[in-house]
Design a protein around this motif. Structure first.
Motif, PDB file in Angstrom:
ATOM      1  N   LEU A  41       0.812  -1.213   0.000  1.00 27.81           N
ATOM      2  CA  LEU A  41       0.000   0.000   0.000  1.00 27.81           C
ATOM      3  C   LEU A  41       0.848   1.267   0.000  1.00 27.81           C
ATOM      4  CD1 LEU A  41      -2.801  -1.090   2.494  1.00 27.81           C
ATOM      5  CD2 LEU A  41      -2.903  -0.992   0.007  1.00 27.81           C
ATOM      6  N   GLN A  42       2.163   1.097  -0.049  1.00 27.07           N
ATOM      7  CA  GLN A  42       3.041   2.250  -0.142  1.00 27.07           C
ATOM      8  C   GLN A  42       3.784   2.288  -1.475  1.00 27.07           C
ATOM      9  OE1 GLN A  42       5.565   2.239   3.335  1.00 27.07           O
ATOM     10  NE2 GLN A  42       3.918   2.859   4.699  1.00 27.07           N
ATOM     11  N   LEU A  43       3.165   1.696  -2.490  1.00 22.16           N
ATOM     12  CA  LEU A  43       3.732   1.791  -3.833  1.00 22.16           C
ATOM     13  C   LEU A  43       3.619   3.233  -4.315  1.00 22.16           C
ATOM     14  CD1 LEU A  43       2.310  -1.454  -5.463  1.00 22.16           C
ATOM     15  CD2 LEU A  43       4.679  -0.994  -4.856  1.00 22.16           C
ATOM     16  N   ARG A  44       4.624   3.685  -4.961  1.00 23.82           N
ATOM     17  CA  ARG A  44       4.662   5.084  -5.402  1.00 23.82           C
ATOM     18  C   ARG A  44       4.029   5.238  -6.777  1.00 23.82           C
ATOM     19  NH1 ARG A  44       8.089   8.173  -2.287  1.00 23.82           N
ATOM     20  NH2 ARG A  44       9.346   7.011  -0.787  1.00 23.82           N
ATOM     21  N   GLU A  45       3.386   6.361  -6.976  1.00 25.27           N
ATOM     22  CA  GLU A  45       2.819   6.648  -8.284  1.00 25.27           C
ATOM     23  C   GLU A  45       3.947   6.690  -9.313  1.00 25.27           C
ATOM     24  OE1 GLU A  45      -0.265   9.674 -10.492  1.00 25.27           O
ATOM     25  OE2 GLU A  45       0.447  10.140  -8.478  1.00 25.27           O
ATOM     26  N   GLY A  46       3.696   6.073 -10.444  1.00 20.87           N
ATOM     27  CA  GLY A  46       4.708   6.016 -11.490  1.00 20.87           C
ATOM     28  C   GLY A  46       5.557   4.759 -11.443  1.00 20.87           C
ATOM     29  N   ALA A  47       5.354   3.914 -10.432  1.00 22.39           N
ATOM     30  CA  ALA A  47       6.124   2.674 -10.345  1.00 22.39           C
ATOM     31  C   ALA A  47       5.764   1.759 -11.510  1.00 22.39           C
ATOM     32  CB  ALA A  47       5.839   1.971  -9.020  1.00 22.39           C
ATOM     33  N   PHE A  48       6.777   1.139 -12.098  1.00 17.95           N
ATOM     34  CA  PHE A  48       6.555   0.223 -13.215  1.00 17.95           C
ATOM     35  C   PHE A  48       6.456  -1.206 -12.708  1.00 17.95           C
ATOM     36  CE2 PHE A  48       7.679   3.628 -16.084  1.00 17.95           C
ATOM     37  CZ  PHE A  48       7.009   3.298 -17.247  1.00 17.95           C
ATOM     38  N   ILE A  49       5.539  -1.958 -13.283  1.00 20.72           N
ATOM     39  CA  ILE A  49       5.371  -3.366 -12.957  1.00 20.72           C
ATOM     40  C   ILE A  49       5.713  -4.175 -14.197  1.00 20.72           C
ATOM     41  CG2 ILE A  49       3.773  -5.143 -12.141  1.00 20.72           C
ATOM     42  CD1 ILE A  49       4.323  -2.916 -10.106  1.00 20.72           C
ATOM     43  N   ASN A  50       6.753  -4.953 -14.095  1.00 26.58           N
ATOM     44  CA  ASN A  50       7.208  -5.806 -15.203  1.00 26.58           C
ATOM     45  C   ASN A  50       7.438  -5.031 -16.502  1.00 26.58           C
ATOM     46  OD1 ASN A  50       6.788  -7.802 -13.303  1.00 26.58           O
ATOM     47  ND2 ASN A  50       5.949  -9.248 -14.777  1.00 26.58           N
ATOM     48  N   HIS A  51       7.856  -3.789 -16.367  1.00 26.63           N
ATOM     49  CA  HIS A  51       8.206  -2.949 -17.528  1.00 26.63           C
ATOM     50  C   HIS A  51       7.046  -2.751 -18.501  1.00 26.63           C
ATOM     51  CE1 HIS A  51      12.324  -3.378 -16.155  1.00 26.63           C
ATOM     52  NE2 HIS A  51      12.179  -4.693 -16.172  1.00 26.63           N
ATOM     53  N   LYS A  52       5.816  -3.062 -18.071  1.00 25.52           N
ATOM     54  CA  LYS A  52       4.660  -2.944 -18.966  1.00 25.52           C
ATOM     55  C   LYS A  52       3.561  -2.053 -18.413  1.00 25.52           C
ATOM     56  CE  LYS A  52       3.085  -6.766 -20.752  1.00 25.52           C
ATOM     57  NZ  LYS A  52       2.572  -8.152 -20.828  1.00 25.52           N
ATOM     58  N   TYR A  53       3.504  -1.935 -17.082  1.00 25.11           N
ATOM     59  CA  TYR A  53       2.402  -1.202 -16.458  1.00 25.11           C
ATOM     60  C   TYR A  53       2.959  -0.162 -15.490  1.00 25.11           C
ATOM     61  CZ  TYR A  53       0.077  -5.367 -18.201  1.00 25.11           C
ATOM     62  OH  TYR A  53      -0.353  -6.383 -19.014  1.00 25.11           O
ATOM     63  N   VAL A  54       2.404   1.023 -15.558  1.00 21.23           N
ATOM     64  CA  VAL A  54       2.823   2.092 -14.648  1.00 21.23           C
ATOM     65  C   VAL A  54       1.631   2.464 -13.779  1.00 21.23           C
ATOM     66  CG1 VAL A  54       2.301   3.857 -16.390  1.00 21.23           C
ATOM     67  CG2 VAL A  54       3.822   4.397 -14.462  1.00 21.23           C
TER      68      VAL A  54
END
Length: 312
Positions: free
Chosen positions: A11-24
């Motif tokens: 729940l502390q993921l930052r805005e703009g974090a990329f997930i598997n280089h496909k999803y931000v």
């Protein structure tokens, strides 16, 4: 593959974090801080809004679900069962949603695992539905609390009561489709019905975490009860150990879905004032109440045919 016992890091993921280089990850509303606020949380998952990056200048909004049990749900399992339970949740939803094609069932577009500090975490990507849940719309009744998106749908229903009948017909069609494939949702409730406000209030059934397909020869496997038990029939509540044998599940699965659907739709009907005069309203309420009675043994096909006959 590991399991996150504490959601605080997720729940502390930052805005703009990329997930598997496909999803931000992005915020659904104007962010109050640097962290992304989830679209929703359940006992076994957390859902965020993300953009799928196709090309440098082209992105598509998606709903990104991470499968992580809440601390409260995890306490229901022995430590050795936690990973098994979470893996089953992942398997249920990914297998079901990726194999289904129905305009009123949430469409899955991708699935996988991503690396986090705690290890690999499973995720599922689905279409992003720009609209509220049915639960949020129902909450607008009596001015209890109402988000702008829910208020918009609520007002459309007040102006066009026929939308209620159409939504009943469409969700029942989705359940008929599921049952024809021997898939049972097991958690049909207003919180799991999304309303696509940009497409004529099209209802979309989601969250198949607890869904299960009945196969012959499941042996002595037992199914853990879960989901919104307020929409589970009385026959389910009678099982004090909170589990069902394979045989019990097979006997109750169809009725469980019908009961949750009928109760949800009766709550939707209550959004209209008692004085709303439409020819189909009384028959619809009668059919839904009858469907909630276990002895009636109403199938999704029969109920869908009956509801469809009311549409002008």
């Amino acid at each position: 593959m590991s399991y996150i016992a504490d959601r605080s890091r997720l729940l502390q993921l930052r805005e703009g974090a990329f997930i598997n280089h496909k999803y931000v990850l992005v915020s659904a509303t104007r962010p109050k801080n640097e962290y992304v606020v989830p679209l929703g949380e359940g006992g076994s998952s957390v859902v965020f809004l993300a953009y799928q990056v196709l090309l440098e200048q082209e992105v598509i909004p998606r709903a990104l679900k991470f499968f992580v049990l809440s601390a409260a749900l995890a306490q229901q399992y022995e430590e050795c069962q936690v990973q098994t339970a979470n893996t089953q949740n992942v398997r249920n939803e990914i297998i079901h949603l990726t194999s289904l094609q129905h305009t009123n069932i949430l469409r899955a577009t991708d699935a996988g695992t991503c690396e986090m500090e705690e290890g690999e975490v499973d995720f599922l990507v689905t279409d992003y539905i720009p609209g509220p849940t049915l639960n949020e719309v129902i909450a607008c009744h009596g001015a209890k609390r109402c988000t702008p998106a829910a208020e918009s749908v609520y007002q459309q229903i007040q102006q066009q009561p026929i939308l209620i009948l159409r939504m009943c017909d469409q969700i029942c069609s989705a359940i008929e489709y599921l049952h024809s494939r021997e898939i049972y949702h097991r958690d049909i409730a207003p919180k799991n019905i999304l309303i696509h406000s940009q497409e004529g209030c099209r209802p979309i059934l989601g969250d198949f975490t607890l869904g299960r397909q009945i196969h012959a020869g499941q042996g002595c496997d037992r199914t853990q009860l879960g989901g919104d038990m307020a929409y589970a029939p009385p026959a389910v509540h009678r099982h004090a150990d909170h589990t069902l044998s394979a045989h019990q599940y097979q006997q109750l699965a169809q009725y469980w879905d019908i009961y949750g659907f009928a109760k949800s739709m009766l709550e939707l009907d209550q959004l209209l004032s008692p004085n709303t005069d439409v020819a189909w309203r009384q028959p619809l309420r009668h059919y839904l109440r009858q469907a909630m009675k276990e002895e009636q043994a109403v199938s999704a096909t029969a109920l869908h045919r009956t509801i469809g006959s009311l549409i002008p």
